[in-house]
Every structure is written in C-alpha cells, then in structure tokens.
Write a protein that holds these residues in place. Structure first.
Motif, PDB file in Angstrom:
ATOM      1  N   THR A   1       0.992  -1.124  -0.026  1.00 42.98           N
ATOM      2  CA  THR A   1      -0.040   0.199   0.039  1.00 42.98           C
ATOM      3  C   THR A   1       0.895   1.293   0.005  1.00 42.98           C
ATOM      4  OG1 THR A   1      -1.780  -1.098   1.116  1.00 42.98           O
ATOM      5  CG2 THR A   1      -1.688   1.264   1.340  1.00 42.98           C
ATOM      6  N   ALA A   2       1.886   1.324   1.054  1.00 42.00           N
ATOM      7  CA  ALA A   2       2.756   2.476   0.829  1.00 42.00           C
ATOM      8  C   ALA A   2       3.521   2.490  -0.305  1.00 42.00           C
ATOM      9  CB  ALA A   2       3.584   2.363   2.123  1.00 42.00           C
ATOM     10  N   TYR A   3       3.991   1.398  -0.886  1.00 46.05           N
ATOM     11  CA  TYR A   3       4.505   1.574  -2.405  1.00 46.05           C
ATOM     12  C   TYR A   3       3.846   2.247  -3.201  1.00 46.05           C
ATOM     13  CZ  TYR A   3       7.334  -0.283  -6.482  1.00 46.05           C
ATOM     14  OH  TYR A   3       7.934  -0.178  -7.578  1.00 46.05           O
ATOM     15  N   ASP A   4       2.386   1.389  -3.375  1.00 47.15           N
ATOM     16  CA  ASP A   4       1.886   2.122  -4.339  1.00 47.15           C
ATOM     17  C   ASP A   4       1.185   3.646  -4.137  1.00 47.15           C
ATOM     18  OD1 ASP A   4       1.364   0.124  -6.236  1.00 47.15           O
ATOM     19  OD2 ASP A   4      -0.052  -0.837  -5.256  1.00 47.15           O
ATOM     20  N   LEU A   5       1.139   3.967  -2.861  1.00 46.86           N
ATOM     21  CA  LEU A   5       0.776   5.390  -2.661  1.00 46.86           C
ATOM     22  C   LEU A   5       1.858   6.331  -3.060  1.00 46.86           C
ATOM     23  CD1 LEU A   5      -0.761   4.939   0.960  1.00 46.86           C
ATOM     24  CD2 LEU A   5      -2.164   5.710  -1.135  1.00 46.86           C
ATOM     25  N   VAL A   6       2.814   5.996  -3.060  1.00 46.56           N
ATOM     26  CA  VAL A   6       4.134   6.836  -3.350  1.00 46.56           C
ATOM     27  C   VAL A   6       4.469   6.679  -4.725  1.00 46.56           C
ATOM     28  CG1 VAL A   6       6.649   7.179  -2.942  1.00 46.56           C
ATOM     29  CG2 VAL A   6       5.133   6.770  -1.065  1.00 46.56           C
ATOM     30  N   HIS A   7       4.486   5.352  -5.132  1.00 46.05           N
ATOM     31  CA  HIS A   7       4.988   5.311  -6.495  1.00 46.05           C
ATOM     32  C   HIS A   7       3.962   5.305  -7.661  1.00 46.05           C
ATOM     33  CE1 HIS A   7       9.366   4.822  -5.690  1.00 46.05           C
ATOM     34  NE2 HIS A   7       8.820   4.088  -4.651  1.00 46.05           N
ATOM     35  N   THR A   8       2.991   4.509  -7.463  1.00 46.28           N
ATOM     36  CA  THR A   8       1.797   4.245  -8.438  1.00 46.28           C
ATOM     37  C   THR A   8       0.763   5.297  -8.571  1.00 46.28           C
ATOM     38  OG1 THR A   8       2.350   1.811  -8.162  1.00 46.28           O
ATOM     39  CG2 THR A   8       0.232   2.300  -9.445  1.00 46.28           C
ATOM     40  N   VAL A   9       0.338   5.774  -7.324  1.00 47.78           N
ATOM     41  CA  VAL A   9      -0.814   6.622  -7.499  1.00 47.78           C
ATOM     42  C   VAL A   9      -0.238   8.136  -7.357  1.00 47.78           C
ATOM     43  CG1 VAL A   9      -3.149   7.181  -6.443  1.00 47.78           C
ATOM     44  CG2 VAL A   9      -2.161   4.961  -6.524  1.00 47.78           C
ATOM     45  N   GLY A  10       0.469   8.383  -6.130  1.00 47.18           N
ATOM     46  CA  GLY A  10       1.086   9.664  -5.971  1.00 47.18           C
ATOM     47  C   GLY A  10       2.204  10.204  -7.057  1.00 47.18           C
ATOM     48  N   GLY A  11       2.528   9.259  -7.430  1.00 48.05           N
ATOM     49  CA  GLY A  11       3.826   9.622  -8.568  1.00 48.05           C
ATOM     50  C   GLY A  11       5.035  10.688  -7.843  1.00 48.05           C
ATOM     51  N   VAL A  12       5.422  10.273  -6.641  1.00 45.33           N
ATOM     52  CA  VAL A  12       6.434  10.991  -6.348  1.00 45.33           C
ATOM     53  C   VAL A  12       7.601  11.135  -6.997  1.00 45.33           C
ATOM     54  CG1 VAL A  12       8.002  11.322  -3.934  1.00 45.33           C
ATOM     55  CG2 VAL A  12       5.632  11.006  -3.979  1.00 45.33           C
ATOM     56  N   ARG A  13       8.352  12.154  -7.254  1.00 45.58           N
ATOM     57  CA  ARG A  13       9.360  12.555  -8.341  1.00 45.58           C
ATOM     58  C   ARG A  13      10.662  12.966  -7.475  1.00 45.58           C
ATOM     59  NH1 ARG A  13       5.013  13.622 -12.077  1.00 45.58           N
ATOM     60  NH2 ARG A  13       4.986  15.662 -11.295  1.00 45.58           N
ATOM     61  N   GLY A  14      11.714  12.905  -8.014  1.00 46.63           N
ATOM     62  CA  GLY A  14      12.981  13.861  -7.300  1.00 46.63           C
ATOM     63  C   GLY A  14      12.588  15.119  -7.285  1.00 46.63           C
ATOM     64  N   GLY A  15      12.748  15.912  -6.043  1.00 42.23           N
ATOM     65  CA  GLY A  15      12.365  17.217  -5.749  1.00 42.23           C
ATOM     66  C   GLY A  15      11.136  17.713  -5.256  1.00 42.23           C
ATOM     67  N   ASP A  16      10.150  16.539  -5.435  1.00 40.54           N
ATOM     68  CA  ASP A  16       8.721  16.714  -4.660  1.00 40.54           C
ATOM     69  C   ASP A  16       8.867  17.201  -3.135  1.00 40.54           C
ATOM     70  OD1 ASP A  16       7.618  16.693  -7.182  1.00 40.54           O
ATOM     71  OD2 ASP A  16       6.836  14.639  -6.794  1.00 40.54           O
ATOM     72  N   ASN A  17       7.968  18.049  -2.666  1.00 39.43           N
ATOM     73  CA  ASN A  17       7.577  18.143  -1.155  1.00 39.43           C
ATOM     74  C   ASN A  17       6.592  17.406  -1.030  1.00 39.43           C
ATOM     75  OD1 ASN A  17       9.592  20.171  -1.098  1.00 39.43           O
ATOM     76  ND2 ASN A  17       8.121  21.750  -0.558  1.00 39.43           N
ATOM     77  N   VAL A  18       6.604  16.547  -0.062  1.00 42.41           N
ATOM     78  CA  VAL A  18       5.583  15.514   0.293  1.00 42.41           C
ATOM     79  C   VAL A  18       5.077  15.449   1.606  1.00 42.41           C
ATOM     80  CG1 VAL A  18       5.089  12.936   0.535  1.00 42.41           C
ATOM     81  CG2 VAL A  18       6.662  13.927  -1.289  1.00 42.41           C
ATOM     82  N   LEU A  19       3.811  15.502   1.844  1.00 43.56           N
ATOM     83  CA  LEU A  19       3.114  15.583   3.398  1.00 43.56           C
ATOM     84  C   LEU A  19       2.385  14.164   3.442  1.00 43.56           C
ATOM     85  CD1 LEU A  19       2.194  17.433   5.595  1.00 43.56           C
ATOM     86  CD2 LEU A  19       0.208  17.672   4.638  1.00 43.56           C
ATOM     87  N   ILE A  20       2.638  13.605   4.521  1.00 38.32           N
ATOM     88  CA  ILE A  20       2.066  12.292   4.918  1.00 38.32           C
ATOM     89  C   ILE A  20       1.475  12.292   6.090  1.00 38.32           C
ATOM     90  CG2 ILE A  20       2.665   9.840   5.240  1.00 38.32           C
ATOM     91  CD1 ILE A  20       4.945  10.009   3.498  1.00 38.32           C
ATOM     92  N   HIS A  21       0.143  12.168   6.467  1.00 41.38           N
ATOM     93  CA  HIS A  21      -0.615  12.074   7.494  1.00 41.38           C
ATOM     94  C   HIS A  21      -0.438  10.536   8.217  1.00 41.38           C
ATOM     95  CE1 HIS A  21      -2.708  15.819   7.464  1.00 41.38           C
ATOM     96  NE2 HIS A  21      -2.860  15.739   6.278  1.00 41.38           N
ATOM     97  N   ALA A  22      -0.855  10.369   9.386  1.00 44.71           N
ATOM     98  CA  ALA A  22      -0.613   9.360  10.184  1.00 44.71           C
ATOM     99  C   ALA A  22       0.732   8.634   9.884  1.00 44.71           C
ATOM    100  CB  ALA A  22      -1.679   8.011   9.767  1.00 44.71           C
ATOM    101  N   ALA A  23       1.690   9.499  10.022  1.00 42.08           N
ATOM    102  CA  ALA A  23       3.148   9.193   9.825  1.00 42.08           C
ATOM    103  C   ALA A  23       4.040   8.130  10.789  1.00 42.08           C
ATOM    104  CB  ALA A  23       3.988  10.408   9.916  1.00 42.08           C
ATOM    105  N   ALA A  24       3.227   7.747  11.843  1.00 40.15           N
ATOM    106  CA  ALA A  24       3.769   6.880  12.809  1.00 40.15           C
ATOM    107  C   ALA A  24       3.035   5.635  12.761  1.00 40.15           C
ATOM    108  CB  ALA A  24       3.422   7.374  14.293  1.00 40.15           C
ATOM    109  N   GLY A  25       2.165   5.434  11.645  1.00 38.30           N
ATOM    110  CA  GLY A  25       1.501   4.165  11.715  1.00 38.30           C
ATOM    111  C   GLY A  25       2.157   3.343  10.628  1.00 38.30           C
ATOM    112  N   GLY A  26       1.742   2.094  10.453  1.00 41.24           N
ATOM    113  CA  GLY A  26       2.178   1.078   9.561  1.00 41.24           C
ATOM    114  C   GLY A  26       2.416   1.356   8.149  1.00 41.24           C
ATOM    115  N   VAL A  27       1.414   2.058   7.649  1.00 38.30           N
ATOM    116  CA  VAL A  27       1.637   2.875   6.128  1.00 38.30           C
ATOM    117  C   VAL A  27       2.719   3.923   6.030  1.00 38.30           C
ATOM    118  CG1 VAL A  27       0.681   3.888   4.241  1.00 38.30           C
ATOM    119  CG2 VAL A  27      -0.502   1.667   5.364  1.00 38.30           C
ATOM    120  N   GLY A  28       2.463   4.656   7.489  1.00 37.66           N
ATOM    121  CA  GLY A  28       3.118   6.207   7.174  1.00 37.66           C
ATOM    122  C   GLY A  28       4.496   5.889   7.391  1.00 37.66           C
ATOM    123  N   SER A  29       4.807   4.962   8.231  1.00 41.21           N
ATOM    124  CA  SER A  29       6.452   4.695   8.575  1.00 41.21           C
ATOM    125  C   SER A  29       7.067   4.354   7.325  1.00 41.21           C
ATOM    126  CB  SER A  29       6.655   3.836  10.015  1.00 41.21           C
ATOM    127  OG  SER A  29       6.058   2.507   9.434  1.00 41.21           O
TER     128      SER A  29
END
Length: 315
Positions: A120-148
């Motif tokens: 899930t975390a992999y797909d959120l970042v790579h497949t759906v969110g499409g995080v690229r080099g230089g992006d600013n990223v905000l992640i809620h529930a950062a201490a949880g299983g997905v967030g960590s």
C-alpha cells in the motif's frame, strides 16, 4: 484447528474450527505470524458487511503446505506472506496463489509485518502519488504502519522535503526515524507550515484534515485518499477548483485492487518485498501478541496506541 472467531455477539473467542482446503487457484498456508491492520478495526466496528461468525486477520505469513488445482506443486514449502480477505488469525488459512507473495528473503515475523501496509505504501508513493525527485511530500498518520513505510519510499524516490503529521506528541520522535524532515502533531497542522505547499499529500484521515490538506496542494499537486480514520463524513471537492490549479484528488483501495487487478497488486508487493529484503526499507515491528490477545491488539490500533506494525504469533 485453533482460530480466533469474531462471533455474532461482537466478542472474539479462540475456537476449534475445521481446517480449510485449498480450492482451484489457491494455496493452503501453515501460519506462523499474522499482521494486525486497520481492516480488523473496521470489521470489528461493523463497517464491512461480513457475516459472522468470522475469522478475522488479513495478513498471513507462513509456509505453503498444499496447493489447489492449477497451482504449481513446486510452491509447496515456499515461505510467503498472503494478502487475504480474512482468516489469518488461525493455524491454517487458504489464499489466492497470486496474492501469496514469495517472502523467502525475510523471516516470518517481518513477512507478517510486511502485510498489506508495505505494498500500500509503495503504491501510494510510486503508482498513485507519483512522487518524483524534488517533490515536497506531506504524509498523515506518519507513525502508523503505512506512514512509517511511505516516508521511506518517498525518500528513496528522491523527495526534496518530507513532512509527517501524527496524532499526538508521543509519536513525533518515533516518526522521525523514517525519512521525515519534520514531524507535526495534528493540532499543529496546518498552521505551523506558514504558506508551504506540497506536490503530494497522503491522507487516510478525512474530515477537516482533508479539507485543510486540499488547501495545501501546490499547483499540479496530487492528494491521495486511502482511508477515513477520523470520520466517514464525506468531503465535497470542486472539480473546477482542482482544474484551475492543475491539481488531482486520487484514491487508493488495496482491497478492491486485490479483487479487480490482483496481479498488479502482486507485482507492487514483489517490488516492495525486494526493497525490504535488501534493507532499503525497514519494517518496524513494535508489538507482538498471541492469539488470546487479538482483541487487545485491535483495540490498541484503533485507539492510536500502536506505533509502526503489530503482529500476532500463531505458532
């Protein structure tokens, strides 16, 4: 065999039930450990229309002991983690062969911790969110299983700045371990950020947090919604406003993906597993329970007590 059953009176009980048999396209797994995840909370709360009695548990790590029709018999003896629709809190479980992910590169504890959260975390970042080099990223529930995990995947993708938001001050230092440049508590968000905006925002919270997050999207930014921890009340978004700024609101539902495109989910899981196996991404298991403690494990997750990932030792 022994299993934890959620009964019609909403109580969890250890019961003796019949062993399941692998059907066509399935494998049977001797379960060593099971992962605890938010689906367990939703089932207990009645948010999924699942008939009871029901054996919960959606992540099973163990060894394949039998295969059904159409599955290669060479898979018997393979160490796997299975992404399933229930049944993991039991000594034996069946799973679709395609979603029994090879876990030979990690031990069973880590495989159980891998569960649904890592793909899930992999797909959120790579497949759906499409995080690229230089992006600013905000992640809620950062201490949880997905967030960590999402913080680590975003860092590996080259994000320039990664900000995490957690539920309480006790989670701040914990979340800092996973690639975050700054960690805020939910009552600090968004005020302490000044005018800062983000290219990608991951939001499993909902409600006012989702509204505030939308206001923090940069031009061409993407907000990815994958849960409603705070409230199931809908948030209305204007497509015209999004269009004006080139922004996107995207959703991710791993359970649905397992039904509609299981091979795609399995492919993401395999890529994520390789990163875990080589040490690029760390799964932080912070609590281990027994079958008798399943209700406590789920209650702790629902109450925000849990950091990282919890697992249940089956046998």
């Amino acid at each position: 065999m022994k299993a934890v059953v959620l009964d019609t009176d909403d109580q969890f009980r250890i019961s003796e039930i019949a062993e399941p048999v692998a059907g066509p396209g399935e494998v049977a797994i001797q379960v060593g450990y099971a992962g605890v995840q938010y689906g367990d909370v939703l089932v207990r709360g009645g948010h999924f229309p699942i008939p009871r009695p029901f054996v919960p548990g959606f992540e099973a790590a163990g060894e394949i002991i039998a295969v059904g029709e159409g599955v290669d018999k060479a898979r018997i003896g393979e160490q796997v983690v299975a992404l399933i629709g229930g049944g993991a809190y039991a000594e034996i479980v069946t799973a679709p062969a395609v979603l029994a992910i090879n876990a030979s590169g990690v031990d069973q504890r880590r495989a159980a911790g891998f569960g649904w959260v890592t793909p899930t975390a992999y797909d959120l970042v790579h497949t759906v969110g499409g995080v690229r080099g230089g992006d600013n990223v905000l992640i809620h529930a950062a201490a949880g299983g997905v967030g960590s995990l999402a913080g680590q995947f975003a860092a590996a993708a080259g994000a320039q700045r990664i900000v995490g938001v957690v539920g309480n001050p006790g989670q701040v230092e914990y979340a800092r371990r996973f690639g975050y440049h700054e960690v805020l508590t939910r009552d600090q968000f968004p005020d302490v950020l000044g005018e800062e905006t983000f290219d990608v925002i991951l939001d499993p919270i909902g409600g006012p947090t989702r509204i505030a997050s939308l206001a923090r999207l940069a031009a061409h930014g993407r907000i990815v919604v994958y849960g409603n921890i705070a409230t199931f009340e809908p948030v209305t978004v204007s497509a015209n406003d999004l269009l004006m700024h080139g922004q996107s609101l995207l959703t991710y539902n791993s359970n649905l993906a397992s039904q509609t495109h299981p091979q795609r989910l399995a492919d993401s899981a395999a890529r994520a597993m390789a990163l875990v196996a080589d040490g690029s991404v760390r799964i932080d298991i912070t609590a281990e329970y027994t079958l008798a403690d399943v209700e406590t494990a789920i209650t702790n997750l629902a109450g925000g007590v849990t950091h990282g990932k919890s697992i249940v030792h089956i046998g």
